[in-house]
Design a protein around this motif. Structure first.
Motif, PDB file in Angstrom:
ATOM      1  N   GLY A  37       1.799   2.521   6.980  1.00 42.26           N
ATOM      2  CA  GLY A  37       0.684   1.585   6.975  1.00 42.26           C
ATOM      3  C   GLY A  37      -0.492   2.185   6.225  1.00 42.26           C
ATOM      4  O   GLY A  37      -0.560   3.402   6.014  1.00 42.26           O
ATOM      5  N   MET A  38      -1.413   1.312   5.831  1.00 44.08           N
ATOM      6  CA  MET A  38      -2.607   1.768   5.141  1.00 44.08           C
ATOM      7  C   MET A  38      -3.710   2.034   6.163  1.00 44.08           C
ATOM      8  O   MET A  38      -3.963   1.202   7.042  1.00 44.08           O
ATOM      9  CB  MET A  38      -3.104   0.737   4.132  1.00 44.08           C
ATOM     10  CG  MET A  38      -4.247   1.295   3.295  1.00 44.08           C
ATOM     11  SD  MET A  38      -5.232   0.075   2.417  1.00 44.08           S
ATOM     12  CE  MET A  38      -5.947  -0.878   3.706  1.00 44.08           C
ATOM     13  N   ASN A  78      -8.405  12.747   9.177  1.00 45.19           N
ATOM     14  CA  ASN A  78      -9.542  12.987   8.306  1.00 45.19           C
ATOM     15  C   ASN A  78     -10.066  11.640   7.792  1.00 45.19           C
ATOM     16  O   ASN A  78      -9.284  10.782   7.394  1.00 45.19           O
ATOM     17  CB  ASN A  78      -9.083  13.868   7.139  1.00 45.19           C
ATOM     18  CG  ASN A  78     -10.218  14.433   6.357  1.00 45.19           C
ATOM     19  OD1 ASN A  78     -11.273  13.833   6.249  1.00 45.19           O
ATOM     20  ND2 ASN A  78      -9.993  15.611   5.802  1.00 45.19           N
ATOM     21  N   ARG A  79     -11.382  11.469   7.756  1.00 36.92           N
ATOM     22  CA  ARG A  79     -11.946  10.183   7.309  1.00 36.92           C
ATOM     23  C   ARG A  79     -11.596   9.859   5.858  1.00 36.92           C
ATOM     24  O   ARG A  79     -11.574   8.696   5.483  1.00 36.92           O
ATOM     25  CB  ARG A  79     -13.462  10.168   7.490  1.00 36.92           C
ATOM     26  CG  ARG A  79     -13.837   9.917   8.937  1.00 36.92           C
ATOM     27  CD  ARG A  79     -15.234   9.423   9.064  1.00 36.92           C
ATOM     28  NE  ARG A  79     -16.147  10.549   9.230  1.00 36.92           N
ATOM     29  CZ  ARG A  79     -17.453  10.451   9.168  1.00 36.92           C
ATOM     30  NH1 ARG A  79     -18.019   9.307   8.914  1.00 36.92           N
ATOM     31  NH2 ARG A  79     -18.215  11.497   9.335  1.00 36.92           N
ATOM     32  N   GLY A 135      -7.996   4.053   3.308  1.00 37.53           N
ATOM     33  CA  GLY A 135      -7.475   3.465   2.078  1.00 37.53           C
ATOM     34  C   GLY A 135      -6.137   4.042   1.639  1.00 37.53           C
ATOM     35  O   GLY A 135      -5.483   3.486   0.767  1.00 37.53           O
ATOM     36  N   SER A 136      -5.717   5.156   2.243  1.00 41.49           N
ATOM     37  CA  SER A 136      -4.433   5.782   1.916  1.00 41.49           C
ATOM     38  C   SER A 136      -3.311   5.182   2.752  1.00 41.49           C
ATOM     39  O   SER A 136      -3.531   4.740   3.876  1.00 41.49           O
ATOM     40  CB  SER A 136      -4.464   7.281   2.206  1.00 41.49           C
ATOM     41  OG  SER A 136      -5.467   7.910   1.472  1.00 41.49           O
ATOM     42  N   THR A 137      -2.114   5.193   2.199  1.00 43.63           N
ATOM     43  CA  THR A 137      -0.930   4.790   2.958  1.00 43.63           C
ATOM     44  C   THR A 137      -0.314   6.053   3.537  1.00 43.63           C
ATOM     45  O   THR A 137      -0.135   7.040   2.821  1.00 43.63           O
ATOM     46  CB  THR A 137       0.084   4.056   2.063  1.00 43.63           C
ATOM     47  OG1 THR A 137      -0.545   2.871   1.554  1.00 43.63           O
ATOM     48  CG2 THR A 137       1.330   3.674   2.840  1.00 43.63           C
ATOM     49  N   ILE A 138      -0.028   6.009   4.846  1.00 44.10           N
ATOM     50  CA  ILE A 138       0.591   7.162   5.487  1.00 44.10           C
ATOM     51  C   ILE A 138       1.874   6.734   6.199  1.00 44.10           C
ATOM     52  O   ILE A 138       2.018   5.582   6.612  1.00 44.10           O
ATOM     53  CB  ILE A 138      -0.361   7.880   6.480  1.00 44.10           C
ATOM     54  CG1 ILE A 138      -0.776   6.962   7.639  1.00 44.10           C
ATOM     55  CG2 ILE A 138      -1.571   8.442   5.758  1.00 44.10           C
ATOM     56  CD1 ILE A 138      -1.579   7.665   8.736  1.00 44.10           C
ATOM     57  N   ALA A 139       2.800   7.679   6.303  1.00 42.27           N
ATOM     58  CA  ALA A 139       4.036   7.488   7.067  1.00 42.27           C
ATOM     59  C   ALA A 139       3.819   8.201   8.396  1.00 42.27           C
ATOM     60  O   ALA A 139       3.460   9.373   8.422  1.00 42.27           O
ATOM     61  CB  ALA A 139       5.221   8.082   6.328  1.00 42.27           C
ATOM     62  N   VAL A 148       1.683   9.002   1.824  1.00 42.99           N
ATOM     63  CA  VAL A 148       2.707   8.441   0.932  1.00 42.99           C
ATOM     64  C   VAL A 148       2.087   8.308  -0.444  1.00 42.99           C
ATOM     65  O   VAL A 148       1.023   7.715  -0.606  1.00 42.99           O
ATOM     66  CB  VAL A 148       3.193   7.054   1.446  1.00 42.99           C
ATOM     67  CG1 VAL A 148       4.186   6.451   0.472  1.00 42.99           C
ATOM     68  CG2 VAL A 148       3.765   7.174   2.826  1.00 42.99           C
ATOM     69  N   GLU A 149       2.712   8.907  -1.416  1.00 43.21           N
ATOM     70  CA  GLU A 149       2.195   8.876  -2.806  1.00 43.21           C
ATOM     71  C   GLU A 149       2.555   7.589  -3.483  1.00 43.21           C
ATOM     72  O   GLU A 149       3.566   7.047  -3.370  1.00 43.21           O
ATOM     73  CB  GLU A 149       2.746  10.064  -3.595  1.00 43.21           C
ATOM     74  CG  GLU A 149       2.334  11.397  -3.013  1.00 43.21           C
ATOM     75  CD  GLU A 149       0.848  11.719  -3.076  1.00 43.21           C
ATOM     76  OE1 GLU A 149       0.203  11.339  -4.077  1.00 43.21           O
ATOM     77  OE2 GLU A 149       0.334  12.337  -2.145  1.00 43.21           O
TER      78      GLU A 149
END
Length: 175
Positions: free
Chosen positions: A59-60, A95-96, A100-104, A174-175
């Motif tokens: 999710g983002m 971390n703030r 906006g990043s997508t993480i697994a 996730v890149e």
């Protein structure tokens, strides 16, 4: 005859105890196996039946708690569905800069139940704030949420409202 009866009972008890042990192992193994989910919507679809089970999904990051960094809100690909992830296990905090990043995420499905009494108390506070003219649109949105909770409880014949979230144990960008 007594020896034969004793041997039969002993054999039966060994069979029964072996079967119970195998059943316990199978159940334990089933609890450890991760639930197949890759998106937030898939997690939400299976959450009620899989509380306490491990999931993997992406999710983002929409929001990271500014005070402690111990909580992140993730959005699905549509931007309409979100889920809360609590920092547990290997996660010391979020971390703030992740916003906006997508993480697994890897974690365990958890549930918080709001009782009718809790919802009634919340509603009374919102109405008091609304009566004091402090609320405006914010109070209207809260009252809408309360109505939705009550409707869900009525439709599902429940005396509580469930909120599902994830106790995250690890994540990676996730890149």
């Amino acid at each position: 005859m007594k020896k034969l009866l004793f041997v039969a009972i002993a054999a039966l008890s060994v069979l029964v105890s072996c079967n119970q042990t195998n059943k316990k192992r199978d159940t334990k193994q089933e609890e450890i196996e991760p639930v197949a989910a890759k998106t937030i919507s898939q997690v939400m679809e299976i959450a009620a039946q899989n509380v306490g089970k491990e999931v993997f999904f992406q999710g983002m990051v929409q929001h990271v708690c500014a005070h402690s960094g111990r909580r992140a809100i993730l959005l699905d690909e549509t931007g309409k569905l979100s889920i809360r992830v609590e920092a547990k296990g290997e996660i010391n905090g979020f971390n703030r800069e992740l916003s906006g990043s997508t993480i697994a995420v890897k974690g365990t499905i958890a549930e918080q139940r709001l009782s009718e009494e809790t919802i009634n108390e919340y509603e009374a506070k919102v109405k008091a704030k609304q009566d004091a003219e402090e609320g405006g649109k914010h109070c209207a949105a809260e009252m809408t949420n309360i109505t939705k909770m009550r409707d869900w409880m009525k439709e599902n014949n429940k005396k509580f409202y469930s909120i599902y979230f994830i106790n995250g144990t690890s994540y990676e960008i996730v890149e």
